[in-house]
Write a protein that holds these residues in place. Structure first.
Motif, PDB file in Angstrom:
ATOM      1  N   ALA A  18       7.877  -3.605  11.739  1.00  0.00           N
ATOM      2  CA  ALA A  18       6.459  -3.333  11.499  1.00  0.00           C
ATOM      3  C   ALA A  18       6.245  -3.164  10.005  1.00  0.00           C
ATOM      4  O   ALA A  18       7.187  -3.255   9.203  1.00  0.00           O
ATOM      5  N   TYR A  19       5.003  -2.913   9.618  1.00  0.00           N
ATOM      6  CA  TYR A  19       4.622  -2.822   8.212  1.00  0.00           C
ATOM      7  C   TYR A  19       4.414  -1.355   7.855  1.00  0.00           C
ATOM      8  O   TYR A  19       3.703  -0.624   8.557  1.00  0.00           O
ATOM      9  N   GLY A  20       5.024  -0.922   6.747  1.00  0.00           N
ATOM     10  CA  GLY A  20       4.907   0.456   6.320  1.00  0.00           C
ATOM     11  C   GLY A  20       6.230   0.960   5.783  1.00  0.00           C
ATOM     12  O   GLY A  20       7.074   0.190   5.324  1.00  0.00           O
ATOM     13  N   PHE A  21       6.418   2.263   5.839  1.00  0.00           N
ATOM     14  CA  PHE A  21       7.651   2.888   5.361  1.00  0.00           C
ATOM     15  C   PHE A  21       7.758   4.249   6.038  1.00  0.00           C
ATOM     16  O   PHE A  21       6.758   4.784   6.524  1.00  0.00           O
ATOM     17  N   ASP A  22       8.948   4.807   6.070  1.00  0.00           N
ATOM     18  CA  ASP A  22       9.129   6.079   6.764  1.00  0.00           C
ATOM     19  C   ASP A  22       8.355   7.224   6.119  1.00  0.00           C
ATOM     20  O   ASP A  22       8.017   8.196   6.797  1.00  0.00           O
ATOM     21  N   ASP A  23       8.114   7.113   4.821  1.00  0.00           N
ATOM     22  CA  ASP A  23       7.392   8.166   4.112  1.00  0.00           C
ATOM     23  C   ASP A  23       6.341   7.549   3.202  1.00  0.00           C
ATOM     24  O   ASP A  23       6.499   6.411   2.733  1.00  0.00           O
ATOM     25  N   ASP A  24       5.299   8.291   2.928  1.00  0.00           N
ATOM     26  CA  ASP A  24       4.370   7.893   1.877  1.00  0.00           C
ATOM     27  C   ASP A  24       5.078   8.023   0.533  1.00  0.00           C
ATOM     28  O   ASP A  24       5.997   8.828   0.367  1.00  0.00           O
ATOM     29  N   ASN A  25       4.644   7.233  -0.442  1.00  0.00           N
ATOM     30  CA  ASN A  25       5.235   7.329  -1.770  1.00  0.00           C
ATOM     31  C   ASN A  25       4.141   7.145  -2.815  1.00  0.00           C
ATOM     32  O   ASN A  25       2.980   7.487  -2.558  1.00  0.00           O
ATOM     33  N   PHE A  26       4.496   6.602  -3.971  1.00  0.00           N
ATOM     34  CA  PHE A  26       3.530   6.481  -5.058  1.00  0.00           C
ATOM     35  C   PHE A  26       3.635   5.105  -5.683  1.00  0.00           C
ATOM     36  O   PHE A  26       4.710   4.516  -5.763  1.00  0.00           O
ATOM     37  N   ILE A  27       2.477   4.600  -6.135  1.00  0.00           N
ATOM     38  CA  ILE A  27       2.419   3.390  -6.951  1.00  0.00           C
ATOM     39  C   ILE A  27       1.989   3.868  -8.325  1.00  0.00           C
ATOM     40  O   ILE A  27       0.828   4.232  -8.543  1.00  0.00           O
TER      41      ILE A  27
ATOM     42  N   ASN B 120       1.790   4.870   3.753  1.00  0.00           N
ATOM     43  CA  ASN B 120       2.649   3.847   4.365  1.00  0.00           C
ATOM     44  C   ASN B 120       2.751   4.004   5.879  1.00  0.00           C
ATOM     45  O   ASN B 120       3.811   3.809   6.463  1.00  0.00           O
ATOM     46  N   GLU B 121       1.647   4.341   6.535  1.00  0.00           N
ATOM     47  CA  GLU B 121       1.674   4.484   7.991  1.00  0.00           C
ATOM     48  C   GLU B 121       2.121   3.170   8.627  1.00  0.00           C
ATOM     49  O   GLU B 121       1.624   2.098   8.285  1.00  0.00           O
ATOM     50  N   TRP B 122       3.060   3.264   9.580  1.00  0.00           N
ATOM     51  CA  TRP B 122       3.547   2.065  10.250  1.00  0.00           C
ATOM     52  C   TRP B 122       2.430   1.416  11.070  1.00  0.00           C
ATOM     53  O   TRP B 122       1.723   2.098  11.808  1.00  0.00           O
ATOM     54  N   MET B 123       2.299   0.100  10.943  1.00  0.00           N
ATOM     55  CA  MET B 123       1.296  -0.649  11.697  1.00  0.00           C
ATOM     56  C   MET B 123       1.892  -1.979  12.121  1.00  0.00           C
ATOM     57  O   MET B 123       2.813  -2.508  11.479  1.00  0.00           O
ATOM     58  N   ASP B 124       1.350  -2.545  13.202  1.00  0.00           N
ATOM     59  CA  ASP B 124       1.909  -3.769  13.778  1.00  0.00           C
ATOM     60  C   ASP B 124       1.264  -5.044  13.259  1.00  0.00           C
ATOM     61  O   ASP B 124       1.825  -6.125  13.450  1.00  0.00           O
ATOM     62  N   GLU B 125       0.094  -4.944  12.647  1.00  0.00           N
ATOM     63  CA  GLU B 125      -0.592  -6.131  12.141  1.00  0.00           C
ATOM     64  C   GLU B 125      -0.809  -6.006  10.635  1.00  0.00           C
ATOM     65  O   GLU B 125      -1.324  -4.994  10.147  1.00  0.00           O
ATOM     66  N   TRP B 126      -0.420  -7.045   9.922  1.00  0.00           N
ATOM     67  CA  TRP B 126      -0.438  -7.003   8.471  1.00  0.00           C
ATOM     68  C   TRP B 126      -1.836  -6.901   7.873  1.00  0.00           C
ATOM     69  O   TRP B 126      -2.052  -6.071   6.977  1.00  0.00           O
TER      70      TRP B 126
ATOM     71  N   LEU C 242     -10.376 -10.693   6.101  1.00  0.00           N
ATOM     72  CA  LEU C 242      -8.933 -10.475   5.946  1.00  0.00           C
ATOM     73  C   LEU C 242      -8.109 -11.044   7.106  1.00  0.00           C
ATOM     74  O   LEU C 242      -7.055 -11.653   6.865  1.00  0.00           O
ATOM     75  N   PRO C 243      -8.535 -10.879   8.364  1.00  0.00           N
ATOM     76  CA  PRO C 243      -7.719 -11.426   9.453  1.00  0.00           C
ATOM     77  C   PRO C 243      -7.555 -12.942   9.407  1.00  0.00           C
ATOM     78  O   PRO C 243      -6.590 -13.471   9.978  1.00  0.00           O
ATOM     79  N   GLU C 244      -8.485 -13.656   8.761  1.00  0.00           N
ATOM     80  CA  GLU C 244      -8.325 -15.111   8.650  1.00  0.00           C
ATOM     81  C   GLU C 244      -7.644 -15.511   7.352  1.00  0.00           C
ATOM     82  O   GLU C 244      -7.051 -16.592   7.256  1.00  0.00           O
ATOM     83  N   LEU C 245      -7.698 -14.645   6.340  1.00  0.00           N
ATOM     84  CA  LEU C 245      -7.104 -14.967   5.038  1.00  0.00           C
ATOM     85  C   LEU C 245      -5.631 -14.580   4.952  1.00  0.00           C
ATOM     86  O   LEU C 245      -4.868 -15.216   4.216  1.00  0.00           O
ATOM     87  N   LEU C 246      -5.228 -13.548   5.692  1.00  0.00           N
ATOM     88  CA  LEU C 246      -3.844 -13.088   5.658  1.00  0.00           C
ATOM     89  C   LEU C 246      -3.181 -13.373   7.000  1.00  0.00           C
ATOM     90  O   LEU C 246      -3.835 -13.301   8.042  1.00  0.00           O
ATOM     91  N   PRO C 247      -1.883 -13.673   6.994  1.00  0.00           N
ATOM     92  CA  PRO C 247      -1.195 -13.904   8.266  1.00  0.00           C
ATOM     93  C   PRO C 247      -1.144 -12.617   9.090  1.00  0.00           C
ATOM     94  O   PRO C 247      -1.014 -11.519   8.539  1.00  0.00           O
ATOM     95  N   GLU C 248      -1.238 -12.747  10.396  1.00  0.00           N
ATOM     96  CA  GLU C 248      -1.306 -11.557  11.258  1.00  0.00           C
ATOM     97  C   GLU C 248       0.016 -10.818  11.332  1.00  0.00           C
ATOM     98  O   GLU C 248       0.070  -9.591  11.221  1.00  0.00           O
ATOM     99  N   THR C 249       1.121 -11.561  11.502  1.00  0.00           N
ATOM    100  CA  THR C 249       2.424 -10.910  11.661  1.00  0.00           C
ATOM    101  C   THR C 249       3.516 -11.659  10.890  1.00  0.00           C
ATOM    102  O   THR C 249       4.456 -12.202  11.492  1.00  0.00           O
ATOM    103  N   PRO C 250       3.410 -11.726   9.565  1.00  0.00           N
ATOM    104  CA  PRO C 250       4.503 -12.320   8.798  1.00  0.00           C
ATOM    105  C   PRO C 250       5.730 -11.418   8.861  1.00  0.00           C
ATOM    106  O   PRO C 250       5.637 -10.263   9.303  1.00  0.00           O
ATOM    107  N   ASP C 251       6.876 -11.931   8.448  1.00  0.00           N
ATOM    108  CA  ASP C 251       8.072 -11.092   8.377  1.00  0.00           C
ATOM    109  C   ASP C 251       7.765  -9.832   7.572  1.00  0.00           C
ATOM    110  O   ASP C 251       7.169  -9.910   6.493  1.00  0.00           O
ATOM    111  N   ALA C 252       8.180  -8.684   8.094  1.00  0.00           N
ATOM    112  CA  ALA C 252       7.967  -7.402   7.398  1.00  0.00           C
ATOM    113  C   ALA C 252       9.146  -7.169   6.457  1.00  0.00           C
ATOM    114  O   ALA C 252      10.059  -6.395   6.736  1.00  0.00           O
TER     115      ALA C 252
END
Length: 290
Positions: free
Chosen positions: A123-132, A139-145, A182-192
């Protein structure tokens, strides 16, 4: 050079004797030093609570990148701890000696990044929030990009810009159009893929043997093109890097449009961190992608 309380803590935790400490350049948030010991030297970052809150996410990100087992060098983590009443928080990692780029540096970098991106999650995300940089990065885990990129990347930055008075009302309509599309411009489930997350020219270095190393990440699992997009935002890397990456793992058609969407996140972050000098870039990008 460093507070006595920090020196004592490091010597105890790392079981070393510190011989000398020298400041090093390159960091814009934390104090950064090379620490010589009776064993190996190490790289030290330290700072108050505002600075140190970024260290756990950086450490977790570097560990995730190292776990991908790519050809890219990733510094190993020795220790990290929050501040206490008598000392600053700190992050200690392996010291990487720097050198000059080898003949195939850019090819090795492109191939290595493609290999890194082969390491993927479910899935998309990370185990913890971080900083940019200094900005919180959820970084909440989600199933759709597309949903992840909207709710975990664009929306928090837009909200921050509104709160800081840096958002312009004329951007509302193109933003809503972008959200809708966004749903048409970005792929729905590319490799995470595991991503560096902040991959610009200031966040890689050249090792003593001329190979690429990556540092200062904002790691999460997402569409690999987001990393590539960031490399093009502030001057870009050499063409040999992109050619090598594409030879190792080709990109799907439409990358240029997706690149601009992904870089909107970083432009909004810079708008929030550094001010109105990035407003024109935000506006141009919003207009271009919708």
């Amino acid at each position: 050079m460093i507070p006595d309380s920090l020196r004592e803590t490091l010597e105890t935790h790392l079981d070393v004797t510190i011989d000398s400490v020298a400041a090093v350049g390159g960091g814009c948030i934390a104090n950064a030093c090379r620490v010589e010991t009776d064993g190996a030297p190490f790289f030290l970052k330290y700072g108050d609570e505002e600075v140190a809150r970024t260290f756990p996410g950086e450490a977790a990100g570097l560990e995730a990148l190292a776990a991908a087992d790519s050809p890219l060098t990733v510094p190993s983590i020795r220790e990290t701890a929050p501040p206490t009443d008598d000392r600053p928080g700190f992050l200690v990692m392996e010291w990487i000696n720097s050198g000059r780029r080898g003949r195939r540096f850019w090819e090795r970098f492109g191939e290595g990044l493609a290999a890194l991106h082969r390491h993927a999650a479910e899935a998309y995300g990370f185990d913890d929030d971080n900083f940019i940089g200094q900005s919180p990065q959820p970084n909440e885990w989600m199933d759709e990009w597309p949903a992840f990129f909207r709710s975990q990347r664009l929306e928090p930055q837009v909200q921050m810009a509104r709160e800081r008075g840096r958002w312009q009302s004329s951007w509302n309509r193109p933003l809503e159009t972008l959200y809708r599309r966004l749903p048409e411009l970005l792929p729905e489930t590319p490799d995470a893929s595991v991503l560096h997350g902040d991959l610009w020219k200031g966040n890689f270095m050249v090792t003593a043997v001329g190979e690429p190393a990556i540092i200062d990440p904002a790691t999460y699992y997402g569409h690999r093109e987001a990393d590539l997009a960031m490399t093009e935002l502030f001057g870009g890397f050499q063409d040999r890097f992109y050619d090598a990456y594409r030879s190792a793992w080709a990109l799907d058609p439409g990358y240029e449009t997706r690149r601009d969407i992904y870089n909107l996140y970083h432009l909004l972050n810079h708008l929030n961190l550094f001010g109105a000098g990035y407003a024109n870039s935000v506006q141009r990008t919003l207009n271009a992608v919708v």
